[in-house]
Scaffold this active site. Structure first.
Site, short mmCIF file in Angstrom:
data_model
loop_
_atom_site.label_atom_id
_atom_site.label_comp_id
_atom_site.label_asym_id
_atom_site.label_seq_id
_atom_site.Cartn_x
_atom_site.Cartn_y
_atom_site.Cartn_z
N HIS A 188 -4.43 -8.33 11.32
CA HIS A 188 -3.31 -7.34 11.08
C HIS A 188 -3.87 -6.10 10.66
CE1 HIS A 188 0.63 -5.91 10.34
NE2 HIS A 188 0.43 -5.87 8.83
N ARG B 230 0.75 -1.10 -0.05
CA ARG B 230 0.05 -0.09 -0.07
C ARG B 230 1.04 1.30 -0.19
NH1 ARG B 230 -1.70 1.63 6.00
NH2 ARG B 230 -0.20 0.44 7.15
P1 NAD Z 1 7.81 -4.30 -3.17
O1 NAD Z 1 6.99 -3.54 -4.28
O2 NAD Z 1 9.01 -3.49 -2.89
O3 NAD Z 1 8.05 -5.92 -3.36
C1 NAD Z 1 6.89 -6.58 -4.27
C2 NAD Z 1 7.72 -7.81 -5.01
O4 NAD Z 1 6.86 -8.49 -5.48
C3 NAD Z 1 8.23 -6.91 -6.25
O5 NAD Z 1 9.73 -7.29 -6.38
C4 NAD Z 1 7.50 -7.53 -7.28
O6 NAD Z 1 8.03 -7.60 -8.57
C5 NAD Z 1 6.99 -8.94 -6.87
N1 NAD Z 1 5.82 -9.45 -7.46
C6 NAD Z 1 4.65 -8.98 -7.60
N2 NAD Z 1 3.74 -9.63 -8.21
C7 NAD Z 1 4.51 -10.83 -8.44
C8 NAD Z 1 4.44 -12.30 -8.96
N3 NAD Z 1 2.97 -12.32 -9.65
N4 NAD Z 1 5.10 -13.05 -8.91
C9 NAD Z 1 6.33 -12.75 -8.45
N5 NAD Z 1 6.80 -11.69 -7.81
C10 NAD Z 1 5.95 -10.79 -7.79
O7 NAD Z 1 6.77 -4.32 -1.93
P2 NAD Z 1 7.03 -4.70 -0.34
O8 NAD Z 1 7.40 -3.41 0.41
O9 NAD Z 1 8.34 -5.61 -0.31
O10 NAD Z 1 5.64 -5.42 0.14
C11 NAD Z 1 5.40 -6.57 -0.35
C12 NAD Z 1 4.00 -6.99 0.07
O11 NAD Z 1 4.50 -7.19 1.70
C13 NAD Z 1 3.10 -6.10 0.25
O12 NAD Z 1 1.70 -6.38 0.03
C14 NAD Z 1 3.17 -5.36 1.68
O13 NAD Z 1 1.80 -4.63 2.11
C15 NAD Z 1 3.30 -6.73 2.38
N6 NAD Z 1 4.17 -6.39 3.62
C16 NAD Z 1 3.55 -7.10 4.93
C17 NAD Z 1 4.15 -7.00 6.12
C18 NAD Z 1 3.51 -7.85 7.20
O14 NAD Z 1 3.97 -7.52 8.33
N7 NAD Z 1 2.71 -8.70 6.78
C19 NAD Z 1 5.11 -5.99 6.14
C20 NAD Z 1 5.61 -5.36 5.12
C21 NAD Z 1 5.10 -5.50 3.92
C1 MLT Z 2 2.96 -3.36 8.39
O1 MLT Z 2 2.23 -3.30 9.43
O2 MLT Z 2 4.25 -2.80 8.45
C2 MLT Z 2 2.58 -3.73 7.07
O3 MLT Z 2 1.61 -4.54 7.01
C3 MLT Z 2 2.84 -2.99 5.94
C4 MLT Z 2 1.99 -2.00 5.91
O4 MLT Z 2 1.80 -1.26 6.90
O5 MLT Z 2 0.95 -1.71 4.69
#
Ligand code: NAD
Ligand code: MLT
Length: 305
Positions: free
Chosen positions: A171, A81
């Site tokens: 979450h 996001r």
């Molecule tokens: P980012 O854009 O830096 O990385 C996402 C990666 O996914 C990119 O490298 C992209 O090429 C790859 N990707 C997209 N579609 C794909 C597919 N079909 N096949 C293979 N690779 C694909 O984003 P980010 O900051 O790394 O976040 C990634 C996800 O993790 C987001 O949904 C984010 O909200 C989530 N996130 C969750 C937490 C948590 O605590 N659960 C924490 C941080 C981020």
């Molecule tokens: C977080 O809590 O750090 C992740 O879910 C990324 C986000 O806030 O979108």
């Protein structure tokens, strides 16, 4: 242990780096759709491993065919996001990616444990498990749990290891601080709060990731370390109690809601039944709210695919 990292963006890199450099992995597969990215990240990791003298086998690839026979598969691929958005706004885009993975990953990886990180993380775990029929956990509220402890420690000027307590539910914005579990030096929060309100703590836990995203473009080091610690507890069978979301069935659908649960080679038992009635009621409400929003999104998605 052979671990596959699906998605090598900001959070995928952070989790892979800390998990592999902690020596928890004997073989690592790095997968992303961006050409050359996994391969160049493989070089970076190899250089770091050389400095540490660790001989983990690492391959970076753009082919899902190389993702095979993994014991643990950590999914971070998908959209993040932007500031001002809700994690739930990512549902449709990221669910389509999960359905694709649900078809392609299990045949190549029999018996793997799936750990979902992509947001909205609990709903993505439910989608992935619904379509793949593979046991899937979500990193859930372990991230909020550590944000809670860190903020209380900072505000009350106590060492962070003197603060215990958990956040449960979904979450994100609807997470539920399980106040009955929050203790500072073994004393209930109310006895030691010194003017620090529950509202201020809850507000911090829910708003800080958005603030980090606004300035830094994404959250990485906090969740990266916390998620590595979840993997560590599983791989080393540490049996730490963590607030992660495991599957349960509600109204016929698999849903994922975080509660404190023992995390080791096996996940469970859950400590939910030991919580006081008031906290359990709030968790039940979180399950109902999750189901309502999840079902709406899922029905919409099923019409579009
Ligand atoms: P980012 O854009 O830096 O990385 C996402 C990666 O996914 C990119 O490298 C992209 O090429 C790859 N990707 C997209 N579609 C794909 C597919 N079909 N096949 C293979 N690779 C694909 O984003 P980010 O900051 O790394 O976040 C990634 C996800 O993790 C987001 O949904 C984010 O909200 C989530 N996130 C969750 C937490 C948590 O605590 N659960 C924490 C941080 C981020
Ligand atoms: C977080 O809590 O750090 C992740 O879910 C990324 C986000 O806030 O979108």
């Amino acid at each position: 242990v052979k671990v596959a990292f699906i998605g090598i963006g900001k959070i995928g890199q952070t989790i892979a780096y800390s998990t592999i450099l902690d020596g928890l992995v004997s073989e690592a597969i790095l997968y992303d759709i961006i050409p050359e990215l996994p391969e160049k990240f493989e070089h970076e990791l190899r250089h770091a491993l050389a400095s540490r003298g660790i001989s983990t086998e690492v391959i970076g690839t753009n082919s899902l065919d190389d993702v095979n026979n993994a014991d643990i598969i950590i999914i971070t691929a998908g959209k993040p996001r932007k500031a001002g958005m809700s994690r739930r706004d990512l549902f449709v885009d990221n669910a389509k990616i999960m359905i694709d993975f649900a078809n392609k990953l299990p045949p190549r990886n029999p018996g793997a444990l799936y750990i979902m990180v992509t947001n909205p993380v609990d709903m993505m775990a439910s989608v992935f498990m619904r379509f793949s029929k593979q046991y899937t956990i979500s990193t859930g509220d372990q991230v909020e749990t550590m944000r809670l402890r860190s903020y209380i420690a900072k505000r009350l000027k106590v060492p962070v290891n003197r603060v215990t307590g958990y956040v449960g539910g979904e979450h994100g914005e609807d997470a539920v601080v399980l106040w009955s579990t929050v203790k500072v030096n073994g004393k209930p929060f109310e006895e030691v709060a010194k003017g620090l309100t529950k509202e201020e703590v809850e507000n911090y836990v829910k708003s800080i990731p958005g603030e980090i995203i606004r300035v830094m473009g994404g959250t990485t080091w906090g969740p990266g370390t916390i998620i590595k610690d979840i993997v560590r507890s599983i791989v080393l069978n540490e049996g730490r109690v963590m607030s992660i979301a495991t599957p349960r069935v509600y109204e016929g659908e698999i849903v994922h809601i975080s509660v404190p649960i023992v995390v080791g080679a096996d996940i469970g038992p859950s400590l939910e039944a030991a919580l006081p009635e008031a906290d359990r009621q709030r968790l039940n409400k979180a399950v109902e709210d999750f189901y309502r929003v999840y079902k709406e999104n899922l029905d919409h998605l099923l019409q579009t695919i």
